[in-house]
Design an enzyme around this catalytic site. Structure first.
Site, short mmCIF file in Angstrom:
data_model
loop_
_atom_site.label_atom_id
_atom_site.label_comp_id
_atom_site.label_asym_id
_atom_site.label_seq_id
_atom_site.Cartn_x
_atom_site.Cartn_y
_atom_site.Cartn_z
N HIS A 200 0.80 -1.24 0.05
CA HIS A 200 -0.15 -0.08 0.09
C HIS A 200 0.91 1.21 -0.03
O HIS A 200 0.68 2.41 -0.82
CB HIS A 200 -0.73 0.07 1.45
CG HIS A 200 -1.70 1.17 1.38
ND1 HIS A 200 -2.83 1.50 0.58
CD2 HIS A 200 -1.82 2.16 2.41
CE1 HIS A 200 -3.17 2.84 0.96
NE2 HIS A 200 -2.54 3.15 1.97
N GLU B 175 -11.13 2.03 3.10
CA GLU B 175 -9.45 1.55 3.34
C GLU B 175 -9.88 0.35 4.05
O GLU B 175 -10.27 0.06 5.14
CB GLU B 175 -8.68 2.24 4.07
CG GLU B 175 -8.12 3.53 3.34
CD GLU B 175 -6.95 4.27 3.82
OE1 GLU B 175 -6.96 4.10 4.99
OE2 GLU B 175 -6.29 4.91 3.20
N ASP C 175 -11.66 2.15 7.25
CA ASP C 175 -11.11 3.54 7.43
C ASP C 175 -11.50 4.52 6.47
O ASP C 175 -10.74 4.71 5.26
CB ASP C 175 -9.33 3.67 7.76
CG ASP C 175 -9.27 5.01 7.83
OD1 ASP C 175 -9.73 5.84 8.23
OD2 ASP C 175 -7.78 5.27 7.60
N ARG D 9 -10.54 11.29 -0.20
CA ARG D 9 -8.92 11.53 -0.92
C ARG D 9 -8.70 13.04 -1.22
O ARG D 9 -7.83 13.27 -1.22
CB ARG D 9 -8.89 10.48 -1.89
CG ARG D 9 -9.16 9.26 -1.92
CD ARG D 9 -8.00 8.66 -0.89
NE ARG D 9 -8.11 7.26 -0.62
CZ ARG D 9 -7.46 6.73 0.44
NH1 ARG D 9 -6.92 7.46 1.33
NH2 ARG D 9 -7.58 5.27 0.73
N GLU E 121 -5.89 2.97 -4.94
CA GLU E 121 -4.86 1.84 -5.80
C GLU E 121 -5.76 1.19 -6.80
O GLU E 121 -5.03 1.01 -7.89
CB GLU E 121 -4.42 0.97 -4.50
CG GLU E 121 -3.50 1.77 -3.67
CD GLU E 121 -3.38 0.57 -2.66
OE1 GLU E 121 -2.44 -0.24 -2.61
OE2 GLU E 121 -3.83 0.70 -1.44
MN MN Z 1 -6.08 3.90 7.33
#
Ligand code: MN
Length: 454
Positions: free
Chosen positions: A149, A217, A251, A255, A392
């Site tokens: 990550h 996340e 989480d 962004r 990602e």
């Molecule tokens: Mn996190």
């Protein structure tokens, strides 16, 4: 905490759904949970354990005086507090609780008619329960323990030098916020926030409004109990004794807000609007058969400093947990379509073990308290199919002109596409452990649906 009789795969429960091979919550698991109970207009919290598709209500067992055997007295005394963080802080108590609750739930336990009636009454379908996080969470810290990550995200900002020089020496983390941690199933309102001026418009000002790049996340959360005294670090060899259990953790991350606010002090409003945890905490006792080697550092990787190094932790400080992320848009739900899998990965790919995170967190004397929550950081593996967030998954790298290539949207079965989350999208995490000779156990789900900013 060795593998013992409570892990015996042949034990069955009188709760039928717990014997279903597909359940996450067989009698070998007994994940801790907490929920609201209403009595004549006022409500309070009970603790329980997840068993099949039911909850065993420990409050109801206590009220019915079910712990009437002498060997159950000590366990009943501690459970009376009705707080898992307190129970788990008494050395060895979780193991005893596990044995006693298994005694109640086993199909082969001999008990009288009265106790049989009590145990039936103490069972509530999970679908009828209003869950709250299984422990009262005082403090929340989020780490960044997946090197995949960190490398992927780093390459978005620094294509030539993705991993900062400190990464393989010092576990990176930040202090999060506990007040916005919610139980699985709670709706997540899209946050508003300040976003950077458009890069192609010199002189433009930042703007304020609903987040346009809302992400999840995939993480594992570790609940701490017992804690440590201020000024007295937890040695890495003792760290596992301070973990009560693990959960799934989302989480949620904004962004666009993150990108504008994070320098120089790190994440702030991009993260603290909501964090979702799964309904159950799977105890370290239950996870014992699924311990695994930690990350094996490659040749050029530095040896960790002494305080982050332990032979046992390297050998068995990891956990073999499979992790899956699914998305269901509002339209998919309306049409009755199943959720779409976005990724499949595992927790074994983490660069830093939970033991190392705890040793590092307390190395300066910082006291961890019972019920504190430690997030692992986004869990991404080596393969693209195991990336733990949309940032990602939709990333395509840097083009020949040194600018990022356009993000590749995810195609949904309705024809819709996603680069980040839309209102009405539901994100579902699942996690489970399997090993030959042992009963499969799981973490249940960690779910949240995005609702529009007002
Ligand atoms: Mn996190």
């Amino acid at each position: 905490m060795p593998i013992n009789a409570t892990h015996d795969a042949s034990i069955k429960s009188w709760v039928e759904s717990a014997n279903d091979p597909a359940t996450d919550f067989p009698i070998q698991n007994l994940a801790m949970c907490a929920f609201e109970v209403s009595h004549g207009g006022h409500s309070h919290e009970h603790i329980g354990v997840l068993i099949g598709d039911q909850v065993l209500d420990i409050g109801a067992l206590l009220e019915a005086n079910a712990f009437n055997r002498q060997e159950h007295e000590e366990v009943a005394y501690v459970l009376e507090m009705m707080r898992w963080d307190i129970v788990a802080s008494v050395p060895g108590m979780m193991t005893k609780v596990r044995e006693v609750l298994q005694w109640f739930l086993r199909s082969d336990t001999q008990m009288g008619q009265q106790l049989k009636r009590i145990r039936q009454k103490a069972l509530i379908p999970q679908s009828e329960v209003k869950f709250v996080p299984a422990m009262a969470i005082g403090n929340y810290t989020d780490f960044y323990a997946s090197v995949h990550h960190a490398t992927n995200v780093g390459s978005m900002f620094r294509p030539d030098n993705p991993l900062l020089p400190n990464y393989k020496h010092v576990p990176i983390g930040y202090h999060g916020r506990s007040s916005s941690i919610v139980a699985s199933g709670t709706e997540i309102k899209r946050p508003r926030g300040q976003q950077s001026p458009p890069e192609d418009q010199p002189g433009a000002l930042p703007s304020f409004g609903p987040c346009k790049m809302l992400d999840y996340e995939l993480e594992i959360g570790a609940f701490i109990a017992p804690g440590n005294r201020m000024g007295e670090p937890i040695a890495i060899k003792d760290a596992r004794a301070h973990i009560a259990g693990l959960c799934l953790l989302n989480d949620w991350s904004a962004r666009d807000i993150q990108k504008w606010e994070y320098q120089p002090l790190g994440p702030f409003l991009a993260k603290n609007f909501a964090t979702t945890v799964s309904l159950g905490i799977v105890t370290l006792d239950a996870l014992e058969p699924f311990r695994a080697r930690g990350y094996e550092r490659g040749e050029g990787d530095p040896t960790p400093l002494e305080y982050l190094r332990d032979e046992d932790d390297a050998k068995s400080g990891g956990f073999d947990i499979k992790l899956e992320v699914l998305l269901r848009s509002r339209e998919m739900a309306t049409r009755g379509l199943p959720p779409l899998r976005l990724s499949l990965g595992d927790f074994g790919s983490m660069f830093w073990s939970l033991g190392q995170l705890i040793a590092h967190h307390t190395s300066n004397g910082c006291p961890l308290q019972p019920g504190d929550l430690i997030g692992s950081g986004t869990i991404s593996g080596r393969e693209a199919s195991s990336r733990g967030c949309l940032l990602e998954l939709t990333w395509q790298g840097i083009g020949p002109d040194k600018k990022p290539l356009p993000r590749k949207p995810i195609q949904l079965p309705t024809g819709e596409t996603r680069t980040f989350l839309s209102d009405g999208d539901e994100i579902i995490f699942r996690g489970w452990c399997e090993r030959e000779g042992f009963r499969r156990i799981g973490f249940g789900e960690c779910r949240g649906t995005i609702v529009a900013a007002e």
